[in-house]
Design a protein around this motif. Structure first.
Motif, PDB file in Angstrom:
ATOM      1  N   THR A  38       0.836  -1.201   0.000  1.00 21.58           N
ATOM      2  CA  THR A  38       0.000   0.000   0.000  1.00 21.58           C
ATOM      3  C   THR A  38       0.870   1.250   0.000  1.00 21.58           C
ATOM      4  N   ALA A  39       0.275   2.352  -0.385  1.00 24.48           N
ATOM      5  CA  ALA A  39       0.970   3.637  -0.387  1.00 24.48           C
ATOM      6  C   ALA A  39       1.200   4.107   1.043  1.00 24.48           C
ATOM      7  N   THR A  40       2.259   4.879   1.232  1.00 25.93           N
ATOM      8  CA  THR A  40       2.472   5.553   2.515  1.00 25.93           C
ATOM      9  C   THR A  40       1.708   6.869   2.469  1.00 25.93           C
ATOM     10  N   VAL A  41       0.835   7.069   3.431  1.00 28.49           N
ATOM     11  CA  VAL A  41      -0.054   8.231   3.424  1.00 28.49           C
ATOM     12  C   VAL A  41       0.099   8.983   4.735  1.00 28.49           C
ATOM     13  N   ILE A  42       0.237  10.292   4.641  1.00 29.04           N
ATOM     14  CA  ILE A  42       0.247  11.109   5.852  1.00 29.04           C
ATOM     15  C   ILE A  42      -0.870  12.136   5.783  1.00 29.04           C
ATOM     16  N   THR A  43      -1.490  12.350   6.932  1.00 28.37           N
ATOM     17  CA  THR A  43      -2.556  13.340   7.035  1.00 28.37           C
ATOM     18  C   THR A  43      -2.215  14.330   8.139  1.00 28.37           C
ATOM     19  N   SER A  44      -2.912  15.442   8.138  1.00 26.91           N
ATOM     20  CA  SER A  44      -2.683  16.475   9.152  1.00 26.91           C
ATOM     21  C   SER A  44      -3.353  16.080  10.454  1.00 26.91           C
ATOM     22  N   ASN A  45      -3.208  16.940  11.474  1.00 26.23           N
ATOM     23  CA  ASN A  45      -3.863  16.657  12.755  1.00 26.23           C
ATOM     24  C   ASN A  45      -5.377  16.759  12.672  1.00 26.23           C
ATOM     25  N   ASN A  47      -6.884  15.347   9.927  1.00 25.84           N
ATOM     26  CA  ASN A  47      -7.150  14.257   8.977  1.00 25.84           C
ATOM     27  C   ASN A  47      -7.247  14.711   7.522  1.00 25.84           C
ATOM     28  N   GLU A  48      -6.596  15.808   7.165  1.00 30.09           N
ATOM     29  CA  GLU A  48      -6.544  16.236   5.769  1.00 30.09           C
ATOM     30  C   GLU A  48      -5.260  15.714   5.140  1.00 30.09           C
ATOM     31  N   LEU A  49      -5.362  15.276   3.887  1.00 32.48           N
ATOM     32  CA  LEU A  49      -4.230  14.644   3.213  1.00 32.48           C
ATOM     33  C   LEU A  49      -3.085  15.630   3.017  1.00 32.48           C
ATOM     34  N   ALA A 261       7.958   7.524   5.850  1.00 32.70           N
ATOM     35  CA  ALA A 261       8.060   6.299   5.065  1.00 32.70           C
ATOM     36  C   ALA A 261       9.202   5.398   5.530  1.00 32.70           C
ATOM     37  N   LYS A 262      10.231   5.979   6.127  1.00 32.62           N
ATOM     38  CA  LYS A 262      11.353   5.173   6.613  1.00 32.62           C
ATOM     39  C   LYS A 262      10.942   4.263   7.769  1.00 32.62           C
ATOM     40  N   ALA A 263      10.037   4.748   8.596  1.00 30.90           N
ATOM     41  CA  ALA A 263       9.638   3.978   9.784  1.00 30.90           C
ATOM     42  C   ALA A 263       8.247   3.360   9.643  1.00 30.90           C
ATOM     43  N   HIS A 264       7.417   3.913   8.754  1.00 28.03           N
ATOM     44  CA  HIS A 264       6.024   3.443   8.647  1.00 28.03           C
ATOM     45  C   HIS A 264       5.626   3.241   7.189  1.00 28.03           C
ATOM     46  N   LYS A 265       6.452   2.540   6.463  1.00 31.65           N
ATOM     47  CA  LYS A 265       6.194   2.345   5.037  1.00 31.65           C
ATOM     48  C   LYS A 265       4.877   1.609   4.823  1.00 31.65           C
ATOM     49  N   GLY A 266       4.065   2.127   3.906  1.00 27.65           N
ATOM     50  CA  GLY A 266       2.801   1.484   3.567  1.00 27.65           C
ATOM     51  C   GLY A 266       1.694   1.720   4.570  1.00 27.65           C
ATOM     52  N   GLU A 267       1.895   2.633   5.509  1.00 27.17           N
ATOM     53  CA  GLU A 267       0.885   2.904   6.529  1.00 27.17           C
ATOM     54  C   GLU A 267       0.250   4.274   6.322  1.00 27.17           C
ATOM     55  N   ARG A 268      -0.897   4.450   6.932  1.00 27.63           N
ATOM     56  CA  ARG A 268      -1.540   5.756   6.969  1.00 27.63           C
ATOM     57  C   ARG A 268      -1.267   6.358   8.346  1.00 27.63           C
ATOM     58  N   ILE A 269      -0.544   7.462   8.381  1.00 30.23           N
ATOM     59  CA  ILE A 269      -0.136   8.082   9.640  1.00 30.23           C
ATOM     60  C   ILE A 269      -0.792   9.456   9.773  1.00 30.23           C
ATOM     61  N   LYS A 270      -1.509   9.624  10.851  1.00 28.62           N
ATOM     62  CA  LYS A 270      -2.052  10.939  11.176  1.00 28.62           C
ATOM     63  C   LYS A 270      -0.969  11.702  11.929  1.00 28.62           C
ATOM     64  N   THR A 271      -0.497  12.778  11.336  1.00 25.89           N
ATOM     65  CA  THR A 271       0.608  13.528  11.924  1.00 25.89           C
ATOM     66  C   THR A 271       0.093  14.657  12.826  1.00 25.89           C
ATOM     67  N   THR A 272       1.028  15.370  13.410  1.00 22.26           N
ATOM     68  CA  THR A 272       0.687  16.521  14.264  1.00 22.26           C
ATOM     69  C   THR A 272       0.684  17.824  13.469  1.00 22.26           C
ATOM     70  N   ILE A 273       0.894  17.739  12.162  1.00 22.47           N
ATOM     71  CA  ILE A 273       1.019  18.935  11.327  1.00 22.47           C
ATOM     72  C   ILE A 273      -0.298  19.713  11.282  1.00 22.47           C
ATOM     73  N   ASN A 274      -0.191  21.017  11.482  1.00 23.97           N
ATOM     74  CA  ASN A 274      -1.320  21.927  11.306  1.00 23.97           C
ATOM     75  C   ASN A 274      -1.319  22.342   9.834  1.00 23.97           C
ATOM     76  N   ILE A 275      -2.292  21.834   9.056  1.00 30.02           N
ATOM     77  CA  ILE A 275      -2.234  22.008   7.596  1.00 30.02           C
ATOM     78  C   ILE A 275      -2.324  23.475   7.186  1.00 30.02           C
ATOM     79  N   ALA A 276      -3.115  24.262   7.895  1.00 35.64           N
ATOM     80  CA  ALA A 276      -3.229  25.683   7.544  1.00 35.64           C
ATOM     81  C   ALA A 276      -1.900  26.388   7.753  1.00 35.64           C
ATOM     82  N   LEU A 277      -1.237  26.103   8.883  1.00 37.46           N
ATOM     83  CA  LEU A 277       0.064  26.704   9.162  1.00 37.46           C
ATOM     84  C   LEU A 277       1.110  26.194   8.176  1.00 37.46           C
TER      85      LEU A 277
END
Length: 783
Positions: A38-45, A47-49, A261-277
Motif C-alpha cells: 500500500t501507499a504511505t499516506v500522511i494526514t494532518s492533525n 485528517n486532511e491529506l 516512510a522510513k519507519a512506517h512504510k505502507g501505513e496511513r499516519i495521522k501527523t501533528t502537522i497543522n495544515i493551515a500553518l
C-alpha cells in the motif's frame, strides 16, 4: 446430546467426513485476504491529506480506511448489491438470473456477484471466471460473512476495488480523479466512482466518456426514483462534468512524508502537522526562495514546534527548488556548521554554573590562543562589553574568551546533555571554535533544545517550582504519540529556570532585521528570544527563536555546501523566522522564576555584584548560583587632591586634604578600545608631579598579538610597507622606549605607536617605560 452421540457412533464415517468438511470450511479462508503493498499516506492533525508515496507495485492503493462516506456507500449498494445487508454472502436470485441470461446468450453477460463475492474475487487475483471458480467464491464468501461484519466487508471492497489505471480503492480514486477526499465528494462524483469498479477501463481520459456518463446518470436516476436524492439534486448532479485527467496528489509536506516512510512504510499516519500553518509557511518559504535564488542560494528548511506538547506543527525539509539543487534532500536532520547558534547555550551554562551574571563586563579586545585568532563580524572591538549585550550582538571575541574562562570541557559537558547527535568528537577536537561554528548540528536537535529550555521554564512556573526529569524529549510528528516529560522533582535537568529566563531576556534584545526593527512600537508585535548564526565561508545561515508557546527554526544555504556572499543569518534566515512568527498565534512572555532568583545589589557600570566602593548601584534579580561570583573588580578607591584633577598620596599631601573617591578603571588594553565607544569613560587622573607614584603600572600590546605571524605587503612601487606597533599604557603620559632584538629603535609619549620595518624571521619586541616597567613580545615576519 445422548442422541447426537449415538448418531456419531452409528455413522462414524459420515460423521468423520462432516467433521473434515467443517474443518476445511473453517480454514478455507486465509487470515489476511489482501497482501498487496500500500501507499504511505500522511494526514494532518485534522485528517486532511498532506501527501502520499505510491505503493511498491506502482499502484495508488491507500491503506484500508476506517470509514466509508455515506454517499459513496449508498451509490455502490444501489449499483452493485441492493440486498448486501440481507444475504449470507451470495444472492441466489441474482445468481439464477445471471445463469439463465448467460446460458440463453451463450456467453457471460451478467455476473450476479454480491459485494462479498467481489471481495473474494479481488483477493484471488488472476483466477479465470468459470463456474467452478464462481462456486469457490460463493463458499469463501459465506465464510467471510461469518468472520467479518457487513461494514468491515464493505470497507474491504471500497479499499481494494479497481478504479481504472493504477488507482485502487475509494480514497486514492477520489484524490486522483476529483482532487479531494472521499468524504467531500458530491452525489455525481460518488456515482461516477461507484460505477467504475464494474468497468474500470471507462475512466481513461478522452475515451468512453459517453458510456461512463450514461452509467453514472442511470445510477443517479435510480437514486432519484427511490427517494435518496430530490429532483433539484438530480438536475444539478447530471449537469456535472466527468473527470478529464488524473490529478497529482497533494505534496504539502513531502520531506516529512519521506521521514515517515522510513519507519512506517505502507501505513496511513495521522501527523501533528497543522495544515493551515504548513501551507502558510510553504508560501513564505516559496516567496523567500524566489528572492534568494537570484543570489544562487537555493535551499531553505523550516521547523515549527509546539513548546508545551513538543508536537511538530510545520515541517519543511527543503525549498521548492529543482533536482539540480537537491530538491529531495531533507535538510532538517542533516548536520551543518552551527555558526553562532550555540552561543546562548554557553551563556546559559555560565549562568547556571554561577560563573557569570547577565550584565557582567567581559573583554572584547584583540585575542589570540596559539594560532587561533577569533574576530568579530565587524572586525572592530569594544574593549569591554556586558555579557548579555555580547550575546545579543553575537560578538565572537567575548564568546571565545568566555569559553576559555569557563572551560572547554565544562561547556562540552553541557552540550552533551542537550543530546546533540552530531556532536560526535571530543572537546579537544573542536577547540575554542566550538562556540563559533567549529561543530556541526542539525535543525531538529537545535529546535528540540530551544523548545526544551522554554518548556523547562514553563513547567517550573506551572508546577510549584519543580522540574521534569525528561525535558529534552524528542519532538513528535505522529499524533498517536505524546511527549513523556518524566516525573517531577526539585532537581534541574540541564539548566535551572533562572538561567534560562535570563538567557531568553538577553536573546530578546537581539536587533531584528530592518523590516522588523521597530517591533516594540507595534501592539501586534510579540517578544521573541531569538538567535542567528552564520558559518565560516558563508555556507550556513541560521535563525532560531522561541516564545512561551512556539519554537521556530530556519536554515538557509546550499545543500551542496557552496558559500555565497550575503548568506548571513540576520539577512537571509531571520526575515523568514519573523514572517513565520507573524502567522503564529501571539504568545505572552515567560513568567519570571522568582523561586530560583535572588535580588542583589549590582554595580551598574560593570554588571558585577556591587563592592562597597561601587558608586552607582541598582537592585537586580540574578540566578541563585550567581551569588558566588566575585564583587566588582573594576572599581578602586582613588586618592585625589582637593581639585580632584590629580592623584596624590601621603608623600605629597596631608591626609586631611586627600579626597577618597571610587573610580571605574579598566585594564589598559580594554580601556584603549572602550573609551572610543564610550565617550564618558574617564581615565585615572595623573599623579601630581610632587608625589611619589604607587606601583600598579600596566601596559599591553594592542598590535600585534603575541606569537603572531605577520605578512608585510608591498606598495605599487615594490617597497615593503612598515609594521605599526601599538601599545596601551595605564599612564600614557610616560615615555616608552622601544627595542627590537635588543636594538633601540625609538621612544614614544602619550600616543604609543611605532612604525618599524623588521627583516623577515623571528623577532623579540621589548618596551621599557621611564619607570623601568618592561613588556616583551615575540613575532614572526614573513614577506
Amino acid at each position: 446430546m445422548y442422541r447426537l452421540i449415538r448418531y456419531f457412533r452409528r455413522n462414524r464415517i459420515k460423521s468423520f467426513v462432516i467433521l473434515i468438511l467443517i474443518v476445511v470450511y473453517y480454514f478455507c479462508l486465509p487470515k489476511k485476504l489482501f497482501k498487496d503493498p500500500t501507499a504511505t499516506v500522511i494526514t494532518s492533525n485534522s485528517n486532511e491529506l498532506l501527501g502520499a508515496l505510491i505503493a511498491d507495485d506502482g499502484q495508488w492503493r491507500f491503506p484500508e480506511s476506517d470509514s466509508i462516506p455515506e454517499k459513496f456507500k449508498t451509490c455502490i449498494l444501489q449499483f452493485e448489491d441492493e440486498y448486501f445487508y440481507k444475504h449470507p454472502g451470495f444472492n441466489p436470485i441474482s445468481i439464477f438470473k445471471a445463469l439463465k441470461e448467460n446460458l440463453s446468450s451463450g456467453s457471460v453477460k451478467r455476473g450476479g456477484s454480491t459485494i462479498t463475492q467481489q471481495v473474494i474475487r479481488l483477493s484471488r487475483k488472476g483466477q479465470s471466471r468459470t463456474y467452478i471458480e464462481k462456486l469457490k467464491e460463493i463458499i469463501l464468501a459465506t465464510r467471510l460473512e461469518l468472520r467479518l461484519s457487513k461494514d468491515d466487508i464493505f470497507k474491504l471492497y471500497a479499499s481494494h476495488a479497481p478504479f481504472g489505471g493504477n488507482v485502487v480503492g475509494i480514497d486514492a480514486a477520489s484524490w486522483r480523479y476529483f482532487n479531494r477526499s472521499a468524504s467531500n465528494l458530491s452525489w455525481a462524483e460518488s456515482a461516477t466512482l461507484a460505477v467504475l469498479p464494474n468497468a474500470p477501463s471507462l475512466i481513461y481520459p478522452g475515451k468512453n466518456q459517453k458510456r461512463l456518463l450514461d452509467k453514472r446518470n442511470r445510477l443517479l436516476k435510480k437514486l432519484l426514483e427511490n427517494g435518496t436524492i430530490d429532483e433539484l439534486t438530480y438536475d444539478l448532479s447530471i449537469a456535472e462534468s466527468l473527470p478529464q485527467k488524473p490529478y497529482q496528489l497533494p505534496q504539502i509536506a513531502p520531506h516529512l512524508l519521506q521521514k515517515v516512510a522510513k519507519a512506517h512504510k505502507g501505513e496511513r499516519i495521522k501527523t501533528t502537522i497543522n495544515i493551515a500553518l504548513q501551507e502558510q509557511v510553504n508560501n513564505i518559504v516559496k516567496q523567500h526562495y524566489n528572492l534568494l535564488k537570484q543570489n544562487e542560494i537555493y535551499n531553505i528548511s523550516v521547523l515549527v514546534l509546539d513548546v508545551n506538547t513538543r508536537e511538530v506543527l510545520t515541517y519543511i525539509g527543503n525549498s521548492p527548488t529543482d533536482k539540480a539543487h537537491q530538491k529531495s534532500v531533507d535538510i532538517i536532520d542533516k548536520p551543518r556548521s552551527t555558526g553562532s547558534i550555540l552561543k546562548p547555550f554557553l551563556y546559559a551554562s555560565m549562568l547556571d554554573a554561577g560563573d557569570l551574571l547577565p550584565n557582567t563586563l567581559v573583554a572584547d579586545i584583540p585575542t589570540q590562543f596559539g594560532s587561533y585568532q577569533p574576530e568579530n563580524f565587524n572586525k572592530a572591538y569594544d574593549g569591554a562589553v556586558h555579557a548579555n549585550e555580547a550575546l545579543s550582538r553575537s560578538l565572537n571575541v567575548p564568546a571565545v574568551r568566555m569559553l576559555q574562562d569557563f572551560g572547554l570541557d565544562r561547556f562540552y559537558h553541557y552540550l552533551k546533555q542537550l543530546q546533540l547527535k552530531d556532536l560526535k568528537h571530543n572537546a579537544n577536537h573542536y577547540g575554542l571554535s566550538l562556540v563559533l561554528g567549529g561543530a556541526e548540528s542539525n535543525l531538529w536537535d537545535l529546535c528540540k533544545s530551544y523548545a526544551a529550555m522554554a518548556s523547562t521554564l514553563n513547567h517550573f512556573n506551572d508546577n510549584s517550582s519543580q522540574y521534569f526529569t525528561n525535558e529534552f524529549v524528542q519532538p513528535i510528528y505522529n499524533s498517536e504519540s505524546s511527549a513523556d516529560f518524566g516525573a517531577l522533582n526539585k532537581e534541574k535537568t540541564v539548566f535551572d529556570a533562572a538561567s534560562i529566563y535570563l538567557t531568553f531576556e538577553s536573546m530578546k534584545q537581539v536587533n531584528r532585521p530592518e523590516s522588523d526593527e521597530s517591533w516594540e512600537f507595534y501592539d501586534s508585535s510579540q517578544e521573541i528570544a531569538w538567535k542567528t548564526g552564520t558559518s565560516f565561508g558563508f555556507r550556513d545561515a541560521w535563525a532560531i527563536g522561541t516564545t512561551k508557546e512556539y519554537v521556530v527554526g530556519v536554515w538557509v544555504g546550499n545543500a551542496d555546501g557552496e558559500g555565497r556572499p550575503g548568506l548571513v543569518g540576520v539577512q537571509t534566515a531571520a526575515p523568514i523566522l519573523f514572517d513565520v512568527f507573524d502567522v503564529l498565534p501571539k504568545s505572552d512572555w515567560f513568567v519570571q522564576p522568582y523561586d530560583e532568583m535572588l535580588e542583589v545589589s549590582i554595580c551598574k557600570k560593570s554588571g558585577f555584584r556591587a563592592s562597597p566602593i561601587c558608586d552607582d548601584k541598582e537592585l537586580r534579580y540574578i540566578q541563585a548560583s550567581g551569588q558566588k561570583t566575585v564583587p566588582c573588580p573594576f572599581h578602586q578607591l582613588v586618592h585625589l587632591d582637593t581639585s580632584e584633577h590629580f592623584q596624590v598620596n601621603s608623600s605629597c599631601e596631608a591626609v586631611s586634604n586627600i579626597n577618597n573617591k571610587p573610580w571605574f578603571v579598566l585594564p589598559p588594553l580594554q580601556a584603549y578600545y572602550f573609551k572610543n565607544k564610550n565617550p564618558f569613560y574617564k581615565e585615572l587622573p595623573p599623579y601630581r608631579t610632587d608625589c611619589l607614584e604607587a606601583s600598579g603600572i600596566r601596559m599591553e600590546f594592542i598590535y600585534p598579538n603575541q606569537q603572531s605571524t605577520i605578512f608585510l605587503p608591498k606598495d605599487f612601487d615594490g617597497n615593503t610597507n612598515d609594521l605599526v606597533l601599538k601599545v596601551a599604557h595605564s599612564k600614557p603620559e610616560l615615555e616608552l622606549y622601544w627595542y627590537i632584538d635588543n636594538q633601540f629603535i625609538g621612544s614614544t609619549k602619550v600616543i604609543h605607536d611605532m612604525a618599524v620595518l623588521p627583516k623577515e624571521g623571528h623577532h623579540i619586541i621589548t618596551i621599557v617605560d621611564e619607570l623601568g616597567n618592561e613588556l616583551k613580545h615575540k613575532i614572526t615576519i614573513s614577506e
